[in-house]
Every structure is written in C-alpha cells, then in structure tokens.
Design a protein around this motif. Structure first.
Motif, PDB file in Angstrom:
ATOM      1  N   THR A  82       0.778  -1.158   0.173  1.00  0.00           N
ATOM      2  CA  THR A  82       0.207   0.082   0.049  1.00  0.00           C
ATOM      3  C   THR A  82       0.976   1.330  -0.012  1.00  0.00           C
ATOM      4  O   THR A  82       0.604   2.374  -0.421  1.00  0.00           O
ATOM      5  CB  THR A  82      -1.004  -0.003   1.189  1.00  0.00           C
ATOM      6  N   ARG A  83       1.979   1.400   0.524  1.00  0.00           N
ATOM      7  CA  ARG A  83       3.100   2.270   0.881  1.00  0.00           C
ATOM      8  C   ARG A  83       3.557   2.495  -0.582  1.00  0.00           C
ATOM      9  O   ARG A  83       3.658   3.639  -1.049  1.00  0.00           O
ATOM     10  CB  ARG A  83       4.033   2.215   1.845  1.00  0.00           C
ATOM     11  N   GLU A  84       3.820   1.417  -1.215  1.00  0.00           N
ATOM     12  CA  GLU A  84       4.523   1.410  -2.751  1.00  0.00           C
ATOM     13  C   GLU A  84       3.350   2.084  -3.723  1.00  0.00           C
ATOM     14  O   GLU A  84       3.607   2.988  -4.607  1.00  0.00           O
ATOM     15  CB  GLU A  84       4.791  -0.117  -3.148  1.00  0.00           C
ATOM     16  N   CYS A  85       1.971   1.754  -3.584  1.00  0.00           N
ATOM     17  CA  CYS A  85       1.139   2.293  -4.404  1.00  0.00           C
ATOM     18  C   CYS A  85       1.053   3.858  -4.142  1.00  0.00           C
ATOM     19  O   CYS A  85       0.953   4.502  -5.159  1.00  0.00           O
ATOM     20  CB  CYS A  85      -0.389   1.646  -3.768  1.00  0.00           C
ATOM     21  N   LEU A  86       1.169   4.344  -2.999  1.00  0.00           N
ATOM     22  CA  LEU A  86       1.110   5.646  -2.714  1.00  0.00           C
ATOM     23  C   LEU A  86       2.399   6.459  -3.380  1.00  0.00           C
ATOM     24  O   LEU A  86       2.174   7.468  -4.156  1.00  0.00           O
ATOM     25  CB  LEU A  86       1.345   6.240  -1.214  1.00  0.00           C
ATOM     26  N   LEU A  87       3.628   5.546  -3.078  1.00  0.00           N
ATOM     27  CA  LEU A  87       4.742   6.305  -3.801  1.00  0.00           C
ATOM     28  C   LEU A  87       5.088   6.233  -5.413  1.00  0.00           C
ATOM     29  O   LEU A  87       5.221   7.175  -6.032  1.00  0.00           O
ATOM     30  CB  LEU A  87       6.234   5.657  -3.302  1.00  0.00           C
ATOM     31  N   LEU A  88       4.303   5.243  -5.958  1.00  0.00           N
ATOM     32  CA  LEU A  88       4.174   5.172  -7.508  1.00  0.00           C
ATOM     33  C   LEU A  88       3.084   6.163  -7.905  1.00  0.00           C
ATOM     34  O   LEU A  88       3.396   6.781  -8.968  1.00  0.00           O
ATOM     35  CB  LEU A  88       3.673   3.707  -7.662  1.00  0.00           C
ATOM     36  N   GLY A  89       2.116   6.412  -7.057  1.00  0.00           N
ATOM     37  CA  GLY A  89       1.029   7.318  -7.377  1.00  0.00           C
ATOM     38  C   GLY A  89       2.044   8.877  -7.514  1.00  0.00           C
ATOM     39  O   GLY A  89       1.915   9.513  -8.452  1.00  0.00           O
ATOM     40  N   ILE A  90       2.457   9.026  -6.322  1.00  0.00           N
ATOM     41  CA  ILE A  90       3.175  10.367  -6.074  1.00  0.00           C
ATOM     42  C   ILE A  90       4.203  10.575  -7.186  1.00  0.00           C
ATOM     43  O   ILE A  90       4.431  11.680  -8.007  1.00  0.00           O
ATOM     44  CB  ILE A  90       4.014  10.321  -5.027  1.00  0.00           C
ATOM     45  N   ALA A  91       4.958   9.352  -8.077  1.00  0.00           N
ATOM     46  CA  ALA A  91       5.973   9.546  -8.815  1.00  0.00           C
ATOM     47  C   ALA A  91       5.523  10.051 -10.201  1.00  0.00           C
ATOM     48  O   ALA A  91       6.215  10.505 -10.989  1.00  0.00           O
ATOM     49  CB  ALA A  91       6.596   8.114  -8.853  1.00  0.00           C
ATOM     50  N   THR A  92       4.073   9.995 -10.314  1.00  0.00           N
ATOM     51  CA  THR A  92       3.587  10.331 -11.641  1.00  0.00           C
ATOM     52  C   THR A  92       3.199  11.870 -11.685  1.00  0.00           C
ATOM     53  O   THR A  92       3.136  12.520 -12.898  1.00  0.00           O
ATOM     54  CB  THR A  92       2.076   9.440 -11.748  1.00  0.00           C
ATOM     55  N   VAL A  93       3.760  12.637 -10.624  1.00  0.00           N
ATOM     56  CA  VAL A  93       2.916  13.878 -10.364  1.00  0.00           C
ATOM     57  C   VAL A  93       3.899  14.877 -11.025  1.00  0.00           C
ATOM     58  O   VAL A  93       5.203  15.176 -10.634  1.00  0.00           O
ATOM     59  CB  VAL A  93       2.731  14.274  -8.803  1.00  0.00           C
ATOM     60  N   LYS A  94       3.313  15.609 -11.832  1.00  0.00           N
ATOM     61  CA  LYS A  94       4.418  16.530 -12.599  1.00  0.00           C
ATOM     62  C   LYS A  94       3.484  17.422 -13.773  1.00  0.00           C
ATOM     63  O   LYS A  94       2.280  17.112 -13.845  1.00  0.00           O
ATOM     64  CB  LYS A  94       5.482  16.338 -13.339  1.00  0.00           C
ATOM     65  N   PRO A  95       3.840  18.616 -13.870  1.00  0.00           N
ATOM     66  CA  PRO A  95       2.899  19.365 -14.652  1.00  0.00           C
ATOM     67  C   PRO A  95       2.835  18.650 -16.064  1.00  0.00           C
ATOM     68  O   PRO A  95       3.767  18.395 -16.469  1.00  0.00           O
ATOM     69  CB  PRO A  95       3.979  20.813 -15.095  1.00  0.00           C
ATOM     70  N   GLY A  96       1.444  18.802 -16.351  1.00  0.00           N
ATOM     71  CA  GLY A  96       1.215  17.946 -17.770  1.00  0.00           C
ATOM     72  C   GLY A  96       0.744  16.586 -17.725  1.00  0.00           C
ATOM     73  O   GLY A  96       0.345  16.112 -18.593  1.00  0.00           O
ATOM     74  N   ALA A  97       1.085  16.004 -16.483  1.00  0.00           N
ATOM     75  CA  ALA A  97       0.591  14.749 -16.188  1.00  0.00           C
ATOM     76  C   ALA A  97      -0.906  14.874 -16.006  1.00  0.00           C
ATOM     77  O   ALA A  97      -1.523  15.726 -15.846  1.00  0.00           O
ATOM     78  CB  ALA A  97       1.333  14.073 -14.939  1.00  0.00           C
ATOM     79  N   TYR A  98      -1.613  13.751 -15.997  1.00  0.00           N
ATOM     80  CA  TYR A  98      -3.187  13.503 -15.665  1.00  0.00           C
ATOM     81  C   TYR A  98      -3.423  12.903 -14.440  1.00  0.00           C
ATOM     82  O   TYR A  98      -2.666  12.084 -14.040  1.00  0.00           O
ATOM     83  CB  TYR A  98      -3.919  12.990 -16.699  1.00  0.00           C
TER      84      TYR A  98
END
Ligand code: MF3
Ligand code: CO
Ligand code: CO
Length: 259
Positions: A129-145
């Motif tokens: 579950t923590r890996e799920c959070l971190l993988l979600g966070i890793a996608t965050v940047k301007p232009g991402a959805y």
C-alpha cells in the motif's frame, strides 16, 4: 468552486501546515504499542496539535466527527473513531490519519503502524500500500493527468492481487481539509481526467484491501470496514505540483525513499 491553483503565499502557509502534520505522525508513531488505546492516540495527537503546534485538529467537529484523529484498525478501512475502550494488541495494524490546521491552512497525512509481531500478510499489505502511494506520487508533474496516479496505484495493487477501494478518494487540500476542486481517484486510466498544473495541492491516499474492494459503513455512521472483514491499509501524503515535478509537503524526516 475555488481555484485548484494556490498562490506562492498560500503554498508557503500550506507547506508549514504540512510539515507540522508530519511532525504529529513522527511524535505519535513510536508510542503506539500493544496495550495502548486508540483514545490515547487521540489525546496525544490532540494535545500536540493544540499545545505544541498551536494549531487545531481539522477533523474535530468536521461534519460532526467527534475526535481529533482517525484511527482505523485491521479490517477498518478509514474514518475509525478513537475510543478509550479500544485496546490495541500484538499483531494489530492501525492507520493514523492526521489533518492539522495552522492559521487556517491544512496539511493531511496518514501512516500505518504495525504492533508487535504482525503476520507476514499484514506486513506485505502495509508495504504494498505504501508502494502504491509512492508510485502514485511519482507520476505527479505538470502536464501529467490525474488518471496517471490512479492507473499506477491500481496496477500495483492488482499485481499483488489486492483490491482498491473506490468510494473514497484523494482531494484538493490547503485552504480547507477537503476542497472540491480536485478529486484524486486511486484507480482508472492514464491520460484521463484533469491535467496537473504547478500550484495544485492535493492528497493521494489509497485504501487497499487484502480481499474484495466492497465496504460497509458501521452504525456509528463513520467507521468504514471491509465487507469480507479482511485487512485494509492506507497511507496518505499532501502533494504540491511544482514547475519541474512535485514536492511532498507532509514528508517525515525519516522518509528517505520518496520519489
Ligand atoms: N483526514 C481524512 C482524509 O484523509 C478525513 C477525515 S474526515 C473525519 O480525507 F471527519 F473523519 F475526520
Ligand atoms: Co487524511
Ligand atoms: Co485526505
């Protein structure tokens, strides 16, 4: 609906609230051992927020919520109400969800604590579950959805044959605990949904079940549990979209593995 983009002045205030939220979790985590009650967790969190930080617990009185923190044990998914009768025992897992209001600005974060010797299955659920959070966070940047976050979380959970709770999602945060300007689904399809822009602040807070995703609300009208009574875990951070990527506003000092 309020703008999802925060000003530099607002960001600075929310950053402070986020750091204070992280500090509460760092303070309370080592105290959570077998024999402690969730009511004690509430009292420690409440006193620290009010007396040490000089802030306010955003949860207290929120739509009538009676306590200052959510404590969700084992098959409880979220919004568990702390109680002096609920004694934690060896092998329990508990989510501690803290939202701190500092000068009207809010940070929101939650962690899992495992007491004593949890089962291998419980430890694995907490880790994934923590890996799920971190993988979600890793996608965050301007232009991402926002759909990129959901797909990353869903894929990882399903790879481990876990399910993703759909009824509760991440949210815009900062000027209030829950802002309706952003919704963060923990499932979905990359490339869909709102596009991320610098200055957006929101939570990611996946609830992952060991069994089926179906949930039930207890008669206290707050506590959410898994229908099959199998374990559930959740981790949460408050995230800012920066010009180049993201900043984790509720990062704790011992978290050195963040994306
Ligand atoms: N902190 C929770 C969240 O992550 C909200 C708790 S609302 C309460 O969104 F009323 F239950 F406290
Ligand atoms: Co929260
Ligand atoms: Co939240």
């Amino acid at each position: 609906m309020s703008s999802p983009i925060k000003s530099p002045e607002q960001i600075e205030k929310i950053r402070i609230a986020g750091q204070r939220t992280a500090e509460v979790l760092e303070m309370v985590a080592p105290k959570v051992v077998p024999g402690v009650t969730t009511g004690q967790i509430n009292d420690w969190v409440h006193d620290y927020i009010v007396n040490t930080i000089g802030g306010a617990p955003s949860c207290l009185g929120y739509h009538g919520f009676p306590k200052s923190v959510c404590t969700s044990v084992n098959h409880q998914v979220c919004h568990g109400i702390p109680s002096d009768e609920k004694v934690l025992k060896d092998g329990d897992i508990v989510n501690i969800d803290v939202t701190v209001d500092v000068d009207g600005y809010h940070g929101d974060s939650s962690i899992m604590v495992a007491l004593g010797e949890p089962s291998i299955q419980a430890k694995r659920l907490i880790r994934v579950t923590r890996e799920c959070l971190l993988l979600g966070i890793a996608t965050v940047k301007p232009g991402a959805y926002f759909g990129d976050i959901g797909e990353a979380i869903q894929n990882h959970a399903h790879q481990h044959r876990y399910s993703v709770v759909r009824e509760y999602c991440g949210h815009g945060v900062g000027l209030k605990m829950h802002e309706d300007n952003i919704q963060v689904l923990h499932y979905g399809k990359a490339g869909t949904g709102l596009k991320m822009e610098p200055g957006m602040i929101f939570t990611i807070e996946p609830m992952i079940n060991a069994g089926r995703r179906d949930i039930r609300l207890l008669s206290d009208n707050w506590t959410v549990v898994t229908k099959d009574r199998k374990l559930s875990a959740q981790w949460e951070h408050t995230i800012l979209v920066t010009e180049t990527g993201h900043e984790i506003l509720t990062r704790r000092s011992n978290e050195d593995d963040l994306p």
